[in-house]
Enzyme design. Structure first.
Site, short mmCIF file in Angstrom:
data_model
loop_
_atom_site.label_atom_id
_atom_site.label_comp_id
_atom_site.label_asym_id
_atom_site.label_seq_id
_atom_site.Cartn_x
_atom_site.Cartn_y
_atom_site.Cartn_z
N CYS A 141 0.83 -1.21 0.00
CA CYS A 141 0.00 0.00 0.00
C CYS A 141 0.87 1.26 0.00
O CYS A 141 1.54 1.53 -0.98
CB CYS A 141 -0.98 -0.03 1.17
SG CYS A 141 -2.39 1.07 0.94
N GLU B 290 -2.80 -9.37 3.59
CA GLU B 290 -3.16 -9.85 4.93
C GLU B 290 -4.67 -9.77 5.16
O GLU B 290 -5.17 -10.24 6.19
CB GLU B 290 -2.42 -9.04 5.99
CG GLU B 290 -3.08 -7.74 6.39
CD GLU B 290 -3.03 -6.65 5.32
OE1 GLU B 290 -3.76 -5.65 5.46
OE2 GLU B 290 -2.26 -6.79 4.34
N HIS C 136 -3.90 -5.41 -0.09
CA HIS C 136 -3.57 -5.92 1.24
C HIS C 136 -3.67 -7.45 1.28
O HIS C 136 -4.75 -8.00 1.49
CB HIS C 136 -4.53 -5.32 2.28
CG HIS C 136 -4.21 -3.91 2.63
ND1 HIS C 136 -3.47 -3.57 3.74
CD2 HIS C 136 -4.50 -2.75 2.01
CE1 HIS C 136 -3.33 -2.26 3.80
NE2 HIS C 136 -3.94 -1.73 2.75
#
Length: 351
Positions: free
Chosen positions: A245, A331, A329
């Protein structure tokens, strides 16, 4: 006062509200049943909410989930986070999608008759906006610390603790989500988190096997004033580097690329991204209002992923170094875990 944005995720409002990347923003949730799983002390991406407020279609839903320990209303009140319900969020989202990001004011008072609407509109119009703002300094840690917690285990209903680490990783905190740090620990990394302002000498003094550049809020060009020279030194060290990001955007700036503000950004848990080398498509979680301009990538830097929504750049790699980054992202938290394998890729580079 803040930038009004919209998020299309159907779950994970607690994670969204505590994601440091939402600093300076008021979140419009397009999903109408916000509050339906309540809140708990586990689903936090930071100690305190970074978002400024929230906009909902309906009143906060009563919780109905075995993990809920508190109603969202009480959770918000306890943290001083305000919101407004009864808004036509579909209409608002269309406005943002076609007209671009809007600045707005949100107020809570026990004396609504005292609200001066004209003054609030003037304040919203006078708010400078996120472009040119360095917010990483506001949300990052103040001193270095170690991280050992691993990702949540559905079998035990709890987070674990890292055992027998294989590699030493320094994570530069521009506003890092906790689940990124958990994912690194789960992948076998001994993680040391350092502030966004840490110098290259400080980072390298930890003798890392790899460097991680975290997510975060604000304009990458503003944060890049102090972050880019550090990252350039880290690239020259030859160590593996992985950015997510804002970390992806700062890495791109350090390599000589350019960034710009997007009309309304990418925020949600349903964004399709294509890996150019394989044609593989992953559904990803995203939260960003700036992008790396793909046509600004210098020679020796290759685009690896693109958004199937609008064709914007979603990943890059450096051809002659163990350096890569993604805009989305992996995760999740909230969202799909299609891209979780990227943490294994980072470990493989350190191997």
């Amino acid at each position: 006062m803040g930038e009004i944005c919209f998020n299309t995720a159907m779950s994970g409002y607690q994670e969204i509200l505590t994601d440091p990347s939402y600093a300076g923003q008021i979140i419009t949730f397009t999903f109408p049943h916000i509050g339906n799983v309540g809140t708990n002390e586990d689903d936090l991406e930071a100690g305190t909410p970074a978002a400024l407020g929230l906009v909902l279609r309906a009143d906060v839903t009563e919780p109905s989930n075995w993990r809920a320990v508190q109603h969202l209303e009480g959770w918000l009140e306890r943290r001083g986070l305000i919101g407004i319900a009864g808004v036509d969020t579909r209409r608002l989202t269309r406005l943002l999608r076609t007209g671009g990001a809007q600045d707005g004011a949100l107020i809570h008072t026990s004396e609504p008759e005292a609200i001066d609407e004209a003054a609030l509109v003037a304040k919203a119009r006078a708010w400078p906006g996120l472009e040119g703002m360095d917010l990483a300094k506001d949300v990052c840690c103040r001193q270095a610390y170690g991280w050992t917690e691993t990702t949540w285990d559905v079998e035990t209903g709890a987070y674990g603790t890292r055992a027998a680490p294989r590699h030493r990783v320094v994570a530069v905190d521009y506003g890092a989500k906790r689940n990124i740090l958990r994912s690194l620990a789960t992948a076998g990394c001994d993680v040391t988190v350092v502030p966004a302002t840490a110098g290259a000498e400080t980072i390298l003094a930890h003798e890392p096997d790899g460097i991680f550049l975290s997510n975060g809020p604000g304009d990458p060009a503003a944060t890049g004033e102090y972050a880019v020279p550090v990252i350039q030194t880290l690239i020259a060290s030859g160590l593996p580097i992985f950015g997510i990001c804002l970390g992806h955007q700062l890495l791109a700036l350090a390599l000589g690329a350019e960034t710009r503000k997007m009309p309304f950004g990418h925020r949600g848990a349903n964004h399709p991204v294509k890996e150019l080398a394989t044609g593989r498509v992953e559904i990803t979680s995203q939260n960003h209002g700036f992008e790396v301009m793909v046509d600004s990538l210098p020679a020796g830097v290759t685009a690896t992923h693109v958004s199937l929504f609008d064709g914007t750049l979603e990943g890059l790699t450096v051809d002659d170094r163990p350096v890569f980054s993604v805009q989305y992202h992996p995760e999740a938290s909230p969202g799909p875990q299609d891209a979780q394998h990227l943490f294994a890729r980072f470990v493989a580079l350190m191997d």
